[in-house]
Design a protein around this motif. Structure first.
Motif, PDB file in Angstrom:
ATOM      1  N   MET A   1      54.466  79.049  60.598  1.00 19.05           N
ATOM      2  CA  MET A   1      55.384  79.936  59.873  1.00 19.05           C
ATOM      3  C   MET A   1      55.651  81.174  60.718  1.00 19.05           C
ATOM      4  N   PRO A   2      56.926  81.536  60.954  1.00 26.53           N
ATOM      5  CA  PRO A   2      57.217  82.686  61.807  1.00 26.53           C
ATOM      6  C   PRO A   2      56.693  83.982  61.212  1.00 26.53           C
ATOM      7  N   LYS A   3      56.275  84.877  62.111  1.00 18.41           N
ATOM      8  CA  LYS A   3      55.767  86.172  61.676  1.00 18.41           C
ATOM      9  C   LYS A   3      56.908  87.004  61.118  1.00 18.41           C
ATOM     10  N   THR A   4      56.661  87.692  60.015  1.00 16.54           N
ATOM     11  CA  THR A   4      57.684  88.560  59.432  1.00 16.54           C
ATOM     12  C   THR A   4      57.332  90.019  59.685  1.00 16.54           C
ATOM     13  N   PHE A   5      58.350  90.850  59.810  1.00 16.31           N
ATOM     14  CA  PHE A   5      58.166  92.269  60.093  1.00 16.31           C
ATOM     15  C   PHE A   5      58.921  93.084  59.052  1.00 16.31           C
ATOM     16  N   PRO A   6      58.408  94.275  58.730  1.00 19.18           N
ATOM     17  CA  PRO A   6      59.177  95.161  57.852  1.00 19.18           C
ATOM     18  C   PRO A   6      60.435  95.638  58.561  1.00 19.18           C
ATOM     19  N   THR A   7      61.439  95.999  57.791  1.00 23.12           N
ATOM     20  CA  THR A   7      62.668  96.550  58.370  1.00 23.12           C
ATOM     21  C   THR A   7      62.333  97.847  59.103  1.00 23.12           C
ATOM     22  N   PRO A   8      62.799  98.005  60.349  1.00 23.45           N
ATOM     23  CA  PRO A   8      62.452  99.218  61.103  1.00 23.45           C
ATOM     24  C   PRO A   8      63.071 100.480  60.493  1.00 23.45           C
ATOM     25  N   LYS A   9      62.426 101.603  60.764  1.00 21.85           N
ATOM     26  CA  LYS A   9      62.939 102.903  60.321  1.00 21.85           C
ATOM     27  C   LYS A   9      63.707 103.625  61.425  1.00 21.85           C
ATOM     28  N   LEU A  10      63.644 103.074  62.647  1.00 17.88           N
ATOM     29  CA  LEU A  10      64.399 103.598  63.782  1.00 17.88           C
ATOM     30  C   LEU A  10      64.599 102.465  64.775  1.00 17.88           C
ATOM     31  N   VAL A  11      65.837 102.292  65.247  1.00 18.21           N
ATOM     32  CA  VAL A  11      66.117 101.326  66.309  1.00 18.21           C
ATOM     33  C   VAL A  11      66.470 102.103  67.571  1.00 18.21           C
ATOM     34  N   ILE A  12      65.715 101.832  68.645  1.00 19.58           N
ATOM     35  CA  ILE A  12      65.885 102.514  69.924  1.00 19.58           C
ATOM     36  C   ILE A  12      66.534 101.540  70.907  1.00 19.58           C
ATOM     37  N   PHE A  13      67.724 101.873  71.358  1.00 16.86           N
ATOM     38  CA  PHE A  13      68.440 101.036  72.315  1.00 16.86           C
ATOM     39  C   PHE A  13      68.250 101.553  73.738  1.00 16.86           C
ATOM     40  N   ASP A  14      67.989 100.652  74.676  1.00 15.38           N
ATOM     41  CA  ASP A  14      68.200 100.983  76.072  1.00 15.38           C
ATOM     42  C   ASP A  14      69.711 101.120  76.268  1.00 15.38           C
ATOM     43  N   CYS A  15      70.132 101.730  77.369  1.00 13.88           N
ATOM     44  CA  CYS A  15      71.568 101.930  77.597  1.00 13.88           C
ATOM     45  C   CYS A  15      72.160 100.825  78.469  1.00 13.88           C
ATOM     46  N   ASP A  16      71.814 100.833  79.755  1.00 18.65           N
ATOM     47  CA  ASP A  16      72.428  99.904  80.698  1.00 18.65           C
ATOM     48  C   ASP A  16      71.957  98.476  80.452  1.00 18.65           C
ATOM     49  N   GLY A  17      72.908  97.587  80.215  1.00 18.35           N
ATOM     50  CA  GLY A  17      72.576  96.193  79.977  1.00 18.35           C
ATOM     51  C   GLY A  17      72.280  95.865  78.536  1.00 18.35           C
ATOM     52  N   VAL A  18      72.260  96.888  77.669  1.00 22.30           N
ATOM     53  CA  VAL A  18      72.032  96.666  76.235  1.00 22.30           C
ATOM     54  C   VAL A  18      73.213  97.200  75.433  1.00 22.30           C
TER      55      VAL A  18
END
Length: 220
Positions: A1-18
């Motif tokens: 069964m795949p691991k489940t995670f809580p919804t994040p409170k902050l999403v951090i994006f890299d810049c270049d290539g993302v």
């Protein structure tokens, strides 16, 4: 069964290539420059050697590979890279939709990059994202004095937003970025649209290849 995670409170994006597809242009400038300095490289070889590093680290590695670089090389390569980026870089496919989805869900986002704010102003500014992130959601290694693979850049972002590391989600495309996220104690999605996912997975990332996959991975 795949691991489940809580919804994040902050999403951090890299810049270049993302957020922006700037790596091909940046590495074209780098390959052209290093070829003039005695280290002939293709764009693909440049990306394999240098993606995710700091420019000081690139300089050191290029010299170890045989490049004859002057002391002023970092200023030189920045000028050439910025000129190449100003010709135009597109957003990564699906980024606009993903950001809109995160907005709808009320999840804060930011960008954390080893690149300078000047570089991000060029790449993000072309696509309407500089105004979205600056000044309160842009974290640059140049400004903060700590670079990936050290975790400080991501921890500074989490602290700014008042979010615990375990509640952050990082989206990265480089080994140094994945390593920084893991060291920070943050869940990391490894973006590998052109391959290279095995390397990112080995470092601790959950690999995906298309931004349309992210909402399901975040349970939103």
């Amino acid at each position: 069964m795949p691991k489940t995670f809580p919804t994040p409170k902050l999403v951090i994006f890299d810049c270049d290539g993302v957020l922006v597809d700037s790596e091909p242009a940046s590495n074209q400038a780098l390959a052209d420059n290093l070829s003039r300095h005695g280290l002939p490289l293709t764009v693909e070889q440049s990306m394999a050697h240098f993606v995710g590093g700091t420019m000081a680290g690139v300089m050191e590695k290029a010299r170890s590979l045989g490049a004859d670089l002057p002391a002023s090389w970092i200023e030189e390569i920045y000028a050439e890279t910025f000129a190449m980026l100003e010709l135009g870089v597109p957003l990564m496919p699906g980024i606009s939709g993903l950001l809109a989805r995160l907005d709808t869900c009320g999840i804060p986002v930011c960008v954390a990059s080893n690149g300078s704010e000047d570089k991000m102003r060029i790449t993000l500014g072309q696509n309407g994202l500089w105004e979205r992130f600056h000044p309160h959601a842009v974290f640059s290694a140049h400004s903060l004095g700590v670079a990936k693979p050290e975790p400080g850049l991501f921890l500074a972002a989490a602290s700014h937003f008042g979010v615990q590391a375990r509640d952050c989600l990082v989206i990265e495309d480089s080994g140094s970025g994945v390593t920084a996220a893991v060291r920070a104690g943050m869940r990391c999605l490894g973006f590998a649209p052109r391959g290279g996912g095995k390397k990112l997975a080995a470092l601790g990332a959950e690999v995906f290849t298309d931004m349309s996959e992210v909402p399901a991975l975040l349970s939103i």
